[in-house]
Motif scaffolding. Structure first.
Motif, PDB file in Angstrom:
ATOM      1  N   PHE A 144     -10.151 -15.020   1.490  1.00 61.04           N
ATOM      2  CA  PHE A 144     -11.001 -15.199   2.658  1.00 61.04           C
ATOM      3  C   PHE A 144     -11.114 -16.688   2.992  1.00 61.04           C
ATOM      4  O   PHE A 144     -10.941 -17.114   4.134  1.00 61.04           O
ATOM      5  CB  PHE A 144     -12.368 -14.591   2.350  1.00 61.04           C
ATOM      6  N   LYS A 145     -11.362 -17.482   1.926  1.00 58.47           N
ATOM      7  CA  LYS A 145     -11.552 -18.920   2.098  1.00 58.47           C
ATOM      8  C   LYS A 145     -10.308 -19.546   2.743  1.00 58.47           C
ATOM      9  O   LYS A 145     -10.393 -20.354   3.645  1.00 58.47           O
ATOM     10  CB  LYS A 145     -11.762 -19.528   0.702  1.00 58.47           C
ATOM     11  N   TYR A 146      -9.163 -19.082   2.275  1.00 58.34           N
ATOM     12  CA  TYR A 146      -7.950 -19.700   2.768  1.00 58.34           C
ATOM     13  C   TYR A 146      -7.605 -19.219   4.182  1.00 58.34           C
ATOM     14  O   TYR A 146      -7.142 -19.989   5.011  1.00 58.34           O
ATOM     15  CB  TYR A 146      -6.842 -19.501   1.736  1.00 58.34           C
ATOM     16  N   ALA A 147      -7.932 -17.945   4.485  1.00 62.98           N
ATOM     17  CA  ALA A 147      -7.690 -17.451   5.845  1.00 62.98           C
ATOM     18  C   ALA A 147      -8.602 -18.168   6.841  1.00 62.98           C
ATOM     19  O   ALA A 147      -8.197 -18.516   7.942  1.00 62.98           O
ATOM     20  CB  ALA A 147      -7.914 -15.944   5.908  1.00 62.98           C
ATOM     21  N   ILE A 148      -9.833 -18.432   6.414  1.00 60.83           N
ATOM     22  CA  ILE A 148     -10.779 -19.147   7.274  1.00 60.83           C
ATOM     23  C   ILE A 148     -10.254 -20.558   7.548  1.00 60.83           C
ATOM     24  O   ILE A 148     -10.255 -21.027   8.689  1.00 60.83           O
ATOM     25  CB  ILE A 148     -12.172 -19.244   6.587  1.00 60.83           C
ATOM     26  N   ALA A 149      -9.765 -21.207   6.483  1.00 60.31           N
ATOM     27  CA  ALA A 149      -9.246 -22.570   6.648  1.00 60.31           C
ATOM     28  C   ALA A 149      -8.088 -22.563   7.643  1.00 60.31           C
ATOM     29  O   ALA A 149      -7.977 -23.429   8.510  1.00 60.31           O
ATOM     30  CB  ALA A 149      -8.786 -23.130   5.311  1.00 60.31           C
ATOM     31  N   LEU A 150      -7.265 -21.550   7.524  1.00 56.27           N
ATOM     32  CA  LEU A 150      -6.100 -21.438   8.395  1.00 56.27           C
ATOM     33  C   LEU A 150      -6.544 -21.205   9.832  1.00 56.27           C
ATOM     34  O   LEU A 150      -6.026 -21.785  10.770  1.00 56.27           O
ATOM     35  CB  LEU A 150      -5.277 -20.244   7.911  1.00 56.27           C
ATOM     36  N   LYS A 151      -7.558 -20.347   9.976  1.00 55.25           N
ATOM     37  CA  LYS A 151      -8.031 -20.020  11.313  1.00 55.25           C
ATOM     38  C   LYS A 151      -8.683 -21.250  11.951  1.00 55.25           C
ATOM     39  O   LYS A 151      -8.626 -21.423  13.153  1.00 55.25           O
ATOM     40  CB  LYS A 151      -9.003 -18.840  11.252  1.00 55.25           C
ATOM     41  N   ASP A 152      -9.271 -22.077  11.116  1.00 53.40           N
ATOM     42  CA  ASP A 152      -9.864 -23.308  11.639  1.00 53.40           C
ATOM     43  C   ASP A 152      -8.801 -24.321  12.044  1.00 53.40           C
ATOM     44  O   ASP A 152      -9.114 -25.412  12.490  1.00 53.40           O
ATOM     45  CB  ASP A 152     -10.767 -23.959  10.572  1.00 53.40           C
ATOM     46  N   GLY A 153      -7.547 -23.976  11.808  1.00 56.84           N
ATOM     47  CA  GLY A 153      -6.470 -24.857  12.273  1.00 56.84           C
ATOM     48  C   GLY A 153      -5.976 -25.829  11.225  1.00 56.84           C
ATOM     49  O   GLY A 153      -5.337 -26.827  11.561  1.00 56.84           O
ATOM     50  N   ALA A 154      -6.275 -25.548   9.929  1.00 55.22           N
ATOM     51  CA  ALA A 154      -5.903 -26.501   8.880  1.00 55.22           C
ATOM     52  C   ALA A 154      -4.396 -26.744   8.826  1.00 55.22           C
ATOM     53  O   ALA A 154      -3.957 -27.896   8.781  1.00 55.22           O
ATOM     54  CB  ALA A 154      -6.408 -26.001   7.532  1.00 55.22           C
ATOM     55  N   ILE A 155      -3.612 -25.688   8.856  1.00 57.08           N
ATOM     56  CA  ILE A 155      -2.160 -25.899   8.739  1.00 57.08           C
ATOM     57  C   ILE A 155      -1.630 -26.558  10.006  1.00 57.08           C
ATOM     58  O   ILE A 155      -0.712 -27.371   9.963  1.00 57.08           O
ATOM     59  CB  ILE A 155      -1.399 -24.585   8.387  1.00 57.08           C
ATOM     60  N   PHE A 156      -2.236 -26.209  11.139  1.00 53.54           N
ATOM     61  CA  PHE A 156      -1.840 -26.845  12.397  1.00 53.54           C
ATOM     62  C   PHE A 156      -2.033 -28.357  12.296  1.00 53.54           C
ATOM     63  O   PHE A 156      -1.143 -29.142  12.597  1.00 53.54           O
ATOM     64  CB  PHE A 156      -2.677 -26.282  13.563  1.00 53.54           C
ATOM     65  N   ARG A 157      -3.209 -28.763  11.796  1.00 53.99           N
ATOM     66  CA  ARG A 157      -3.498 -30.207  11.704  1.00 53.99           C
ATOM     67  C   ARG A 157      -2.548 -30.882  10.718  1.00 53.99           C
ATOM     68  O   ARG A 157      -2.065 -31.985  10.958  1.00 53.99           O
ATOM     69  CB  ARG A 157      -4.954 -30.430  11.271  1.00 53.99           C
ATOM     70  N   ARG A 158      -2.292 -30.188   9.604  1.00 56.39           N
ATOM     71  CA  ARG A 158      -1.409 -30.758   8.589  1.00 56.39           C
ATOM     72  C   ARG A 158      -0.007 -30.993   9.169  1.00 56.39           C
ATOM     73  O   ARG A 158       0.589 -32.052   8.989  1.00 56.39           O
ATOM     74  CB  ARG A 158      -1.347 -29.784   7.399  1.00 56.39           C
ATOM     75  N   ILE A 159       0.516 -29.978   9.852  1.00 56.87           N
ATOM     76  CA  ILE A 159       1.864 -30.079  10.428  1.00 56.87           C
ATOM     77  C   ILE A 159       1.872 -31.092  11.567  1.00 56.87           C
ATOM     78  O   ILE A 159       2.812 -31.871  11.723  1.00 56.87           O
ATOM     79  CB  ILE A 159       2.331 -28.689  10.939  1.00 56.87           C
ATOM     80  N   ASP A 160       0.794 -31.067  12.346  1.00 56.31           N
ATOM     81  CA  ASP A 160       0.703 -31.973  13.488  1.00 56.31           C
ATOM     82  C   ASP A 160       0.812 -33.437  13.036  1.00 56.31           C
ATOM     83  O   ASP A 160       1.448 -34.258  13.691  1.00 56.31           O
ATOM     84  CB  ASP A 160      -0.629 -31.713  14.202  1.00 56.31           C
ATOM     85  N   LYS A 161       0.193 -33.724  11.894  1.00 63.03           N
ATOM     86  CA  LYS A 161       0.211 -35.090  11.367  1.00 63.03           C
ATOM     87  C   LYS A 161       1.645 -35.498  10.997  1.00 63.03           C
ATOM     88  O   LYS A 161       2.098 -36.605  11.323  1.00 63.03           O
ATOM     89  CB  LYS A 161      -0.684 -35.162  10.121  1.00 63.03           C
ATOM     90  N   ILE A 162       2.354 -34.580  10.323  1.00 61.73           N
ATOM     91  CA  ILE A 162       3.737 -34.891   9.921  1.00 61.73           C
ATOM     92  C   ILE A 162       4.607 -35.050  11.169  1.00 61.73           C
ATOM     93  O   ILE A 162       5.413 -35.972  11.273  1.00 61.73           O
ATOM     94  CB  ILE A 162       4.305 -33.774   9.008  1.00 61.73           C
ATOM     95  N   LYS A 163       4.398 -34.128  12.101  1.00 63.34           N
ATOM     96  CA  LYS A 163       5.188 -34.147  13.334  1.00 63.34           C
ATOM     97  C   LYS A 163       4.960 -35.481  14.081  1.00 63.34           C
ATOM     98  O   LYS A 163       5.907 -36.097  14.558  1.00 63.34           O
ATOM     99  CB  LYS A 163       4.736 -32.958  14.189  1.00 63.34           C
ATOM    100  N   SER A 164       3.709 -35.923  14.138  1.00 66.54           N
ATOM    101  CA  SER A 164       3.412 -37.185  14.841  1.00 66.54           C
ATOM    102  C   SER A 164       4.144 -38.347  14.192  1.00 66.54           C
ATOM    103  O   SER A 164       4.604 -39.267  14.876  1.00 66.54           O
ATOM    104  CB  SER A 164       1.920 -37.484  14.815  1.00 66.54           C
ATOM    105  N   ARG A 165       4.249 -38.309  12.856  1.00 65.29           N
ATOM    106  CA  ARG A 165       4.957 -39.403  12.173  1.00 65.29           C
ATOM    107  C   ARG A 165       6.432 -39.391  12.553  1.00 65.29           C
ATOM    108  O   ARG A 165       7.031 -40.439  12.787  1.00 65.29           O
ATOM    109  CB  ARG A 165       4.824 -39.252  10.644  1.00 65.29           C
ATOM    110  N   ILE A 166       7.016 -38.188  12.610  1.00 70.06           N
ATOM    111  CA  ILE A 166       8.442 -38.098  12.981  1.00 70.06           C
ATOM    112  C   ILE A 166       8.616 -38.601  14.418  1.00 70.06           C
ATOM    113  O   ILE A 166       9.528 -39.371  14.713  1.00 70.06           O
ATOM    114  CB  ILE A 166       8.969 -36.644  12.861  1.00 70.06           C
TER     115      ILE A 166
END
Ligand code: GDP
Length: 454
Positions: A144-166
C-alpha cells in the motif's frame, strides 16, 4: 470524445453501488433519468455537490432512491464532467440504471477508460495511472505504502530528474555543435564522462528497485522443502492458518504442489509445499521430487526443513547441496522432541537458522523475523520511487544501455554527434516511461489491464 458510463463498484450485492458517467453529455444524460427531491436540476448543481432524489424509468416510474454527485470539468477524476449515481447495491437495480444511462446516450466504458481519460486530460501521469492498479490490488501495508508513493508521482519525479540531466547534456552538446565559433565553452570530455557515469548510476539504482517492488507487490515465490515427514505440510498449514495439505504419518503423501499466499509481517509469501525430497522408485513420486527441485531452482526463498528428532540423512545432505546459492531459512522442526540432529552441519551451511515446532505453532515469530530481515530493504525508499512493472523496467533498461554506449563512445574518442544521437534516444525511452511521449499502442496496453469502471 463520447460520454461513457460503467458500474464502478464490484458486480456483487452490497450496501451501495456506483454508476459513473463521464463526458460532455453526462449532465444532460443524468437530467433525463434523475428527479431531485428539492426540485433542483442537475445542470444547476455546482461541482463537488450531491443531491438526493430518484432515478426514473422512461415511463416516469421510480427505479431507485439515489444520491447523485456532480463533478464539473476540469475538477473531476477524468477532467471531464462526471456524474456518479450511488444507488442501492443490488445487481439488478445497478444494471437497470446503467442500461437506462446507456439508452439515454452514453456508451459503455472500456476497461480502464475513466483512468485513460484522466491520463489523456493531463490529470495523471502514465506511471500514476499504473499506480492506480497497484493501489486497488494492494493487500499489505508495504504494498500500500509503495503504491501510494507511486500514485503521488514518486517514480515520475525520479525519472524526470534523470531525464532533465540527459536533456541538459544534449542542450550543451547541440549548442556547441551548432555555434562552435561563438563564445560557448567547449564541451569538456572529462566533465561529460563524469556526468554520463552519474546518469548511468542513477538509472542503475532505479533499475534495482524493480525486484524489490515485484516482491512487495506479488509476494516472494517461496518453496517449503525437506525430506518426507519432516513437517512441510504442517508448517504450510500453520502459516496459512488452515488445513490445506494432507498431513499424515505415511512418508510421501504430499505429492502435488499446494499453493497458498500468506502475509508474514510486512512481507507476502507465495508458498508452495512440495513433495518430500527422497530417493524413490515410485514413478509418480519421482515426478513430484523432480518438480520439487525445479521449484527450488526457481524460488526467491526456500524454507528448508530439517527434523530435530532424527539424525541428518542422505536426503538432507542432498538438499543442502542444492541450496548452496539460494536465499534460505533453515528450519529445524520438531523442537519439542529430543534433539538427534547434527546442528553443526546446519549452522555451517546456512546464515539464517531457526528452531520451530510446526505442530505446536511454536517459534513461528522467529521465522517471520528472519524472513523480514532477509527481504525488507532499508536502503530502498519507496518514497523515492520504485519501478512498478515490466513496461517501466524495459524503458529503464533501454535507456541505461544507450547511456552505457554513449560512455563507451566517448571513451573511444568518437564524435560528439554520435553521443548526441545515443542520448537523444535514451531520453526518448524515459519520456516513454513517464508517458510524455508514448504511442497509442502502449497506452492501450497499459489501460487494458484495468477493470471496467476504473
Ligand atoms: P511432510 O511429509 O513433510 O509434509 O510432513 P507432515 O507435515 O505430514 O508431518 C509428518 C508428521 O510429523 C505428522 O505426524 C506431524 O504431525 C508430525 N509433525 C509435524 N511437525 C511436528 C512438530 O513440530 N513436532 C512433532 N513432534 N511432530 C511434528
Amino acid at each position: 470524445m463520447s460520454t461513457i458510463a460503467a458500474i464502478s463498484t464490484p458486480n456483487a450485492v452490497g450496501g451501495i453501488s456506483v454508476i459513473r458517467i463521464s463526458g460532455e453529455n453526462s449532465i444532460e444524460i443524468a437530467e433525463k433519468i434523475f428527479r431531485s427531491t428539492s426540485g433542483k436540476k442537475v445542470a444547476e448543481m455546482n461541482g463537488y455537490t450531491c443531491a438526493h432524489g430518484i432515478v426514473v424509468d422512461r415511463d416516469g416510474s421510480q427505479i431507485d432512491e439515489v444520491i447523485l454527485s456532480v463533478f464539473k470539468s476540469p475538477k473531476s477524476y477524468t477532467g471531464e464532467d462526471v456524474v456518479e449515481i450511488s444507488c442501492h447495491g443490488g445487481i439488478y437495480i445497478t444494471k437497470k440504471i446503467l442500461r437506462l444511462v446507456l439508452e439515454s446516450g452514453a456508451s459503455l466504458a472500456e476497461a480502464g477508460e475513466f483512468t485513460k481519460r484522466a491520463f489523456l486530460n493531463g490529470k495523471l501521469s502514465l506511471t500514476q495511472a499504473e499506480a492506480v492498479i497497484d493501489l486497488i490490488s494492494a493487500s499489505g501495508q508495504n504494498e500500500f505504502k509503495y503504491a501510494i508513493a507511486l500514485k503521488d508521482g514518486a517514480i515520475f519525479r525520479r525519472i524526470d530528474k534523470i531525464k532533465s540531466r540527459i536533456i541538459s547534456v544534449l542542450v550543451d552538446l547541440s549548442a556547441w555543435a551548432d555555434f562552435p565559433e561563438d563564445d560557448i565553452p567547449e564541451v569538456d570530455p572529462d566533465n561529460l564522462l563524469k556526468t554520463l557515469k552519474d546518469i548511468y548510476h542513477e538509472l542503475d539504482e532505479t533499475n534495482k528497485t524493480y525486484d524489490y517492488g515485484r516482491i512487495i507487490r506479488e509476494g516472494i515465490n517461496t518453496v517449503i522443502a525437506g525430506k518426507p515427514n519432516v513437517g512441510k505440510s504442517t508448517l504450510m498449514n500453520c502459516l496459512s492458518g488452515f488445513e490445506r495439505s494432507i498431513v499424515t504419518d505415511i512418508a510421501g503423501t504430499t505429492r502435488d504442489i499446494v499453493e497458498e499466499t500468506v502475509q508474514l509481517g510486512d512481507i507476502k509469501l507465495r508458498l508452495s509445499d512440495t513433495a518430500g525430497i527422497r530417493n524413490t522408485d515410485d514413478i509418480v513420486e519421482n515426478i513430484g521430487v523432480n518438480l520439487a527441485f525445479k521449484r527450488i531452482y526457481e524460488a526467491d526463498l526456500v524454507l528448508a526443513l530439517f527434523d530435530n528428532s532424527v539424525e541428518l540423512t542422505d536426503e538432507d545432505l542432498q538438499l543442502i547441496k542444492k541450496l548452496s546459492d539460494k536465499k534460505v531459512v533453515a528450519i529445524i522442526n520438531k523442537s519439542d522432541e529430543k534433539s538427534m540432529i547434527d546442528r553443526r552441519v546446519i549452522d555451517d551451511n546456512f546464515k539464517y537458522v531457526v528452531e520451530i515446532s510446526a505442530k505446536n505453532n511454536d517459534g513461528i515469530d522467529r521465522l517471520v523475523d528472519a524472513v523480514n530481515k532477509m527481504f525488507i530493504r532499508e536502503d530502498i525508499d519507496a518514497e523515492k520511487g520504485i519501478i512498478a512493472n515490466e513496461r517501466q523496467k524495459n524503458c529503464i533498461v533501454k535507456a541505461q544501455s544507450l547511456v552505457e554506449q554513449s560512455i563507451n563512445a566517448l571513451e573511444q574518442g568518437e564524435l560528439l554527434d554520435a553521443i548526441t544521437v545515443l542520448l537523444d534516444e535514451a531520453a526518448g525511452y524515459l519520456l516513454e516511461l513517464t508517458g510524455e511521449k508514448v504511442s497509442d499502442t502502449v497506452i492501450d496496453e497499459v489501460f487494458s489491464k484495468f477493470c471496467i469502471g476504473k
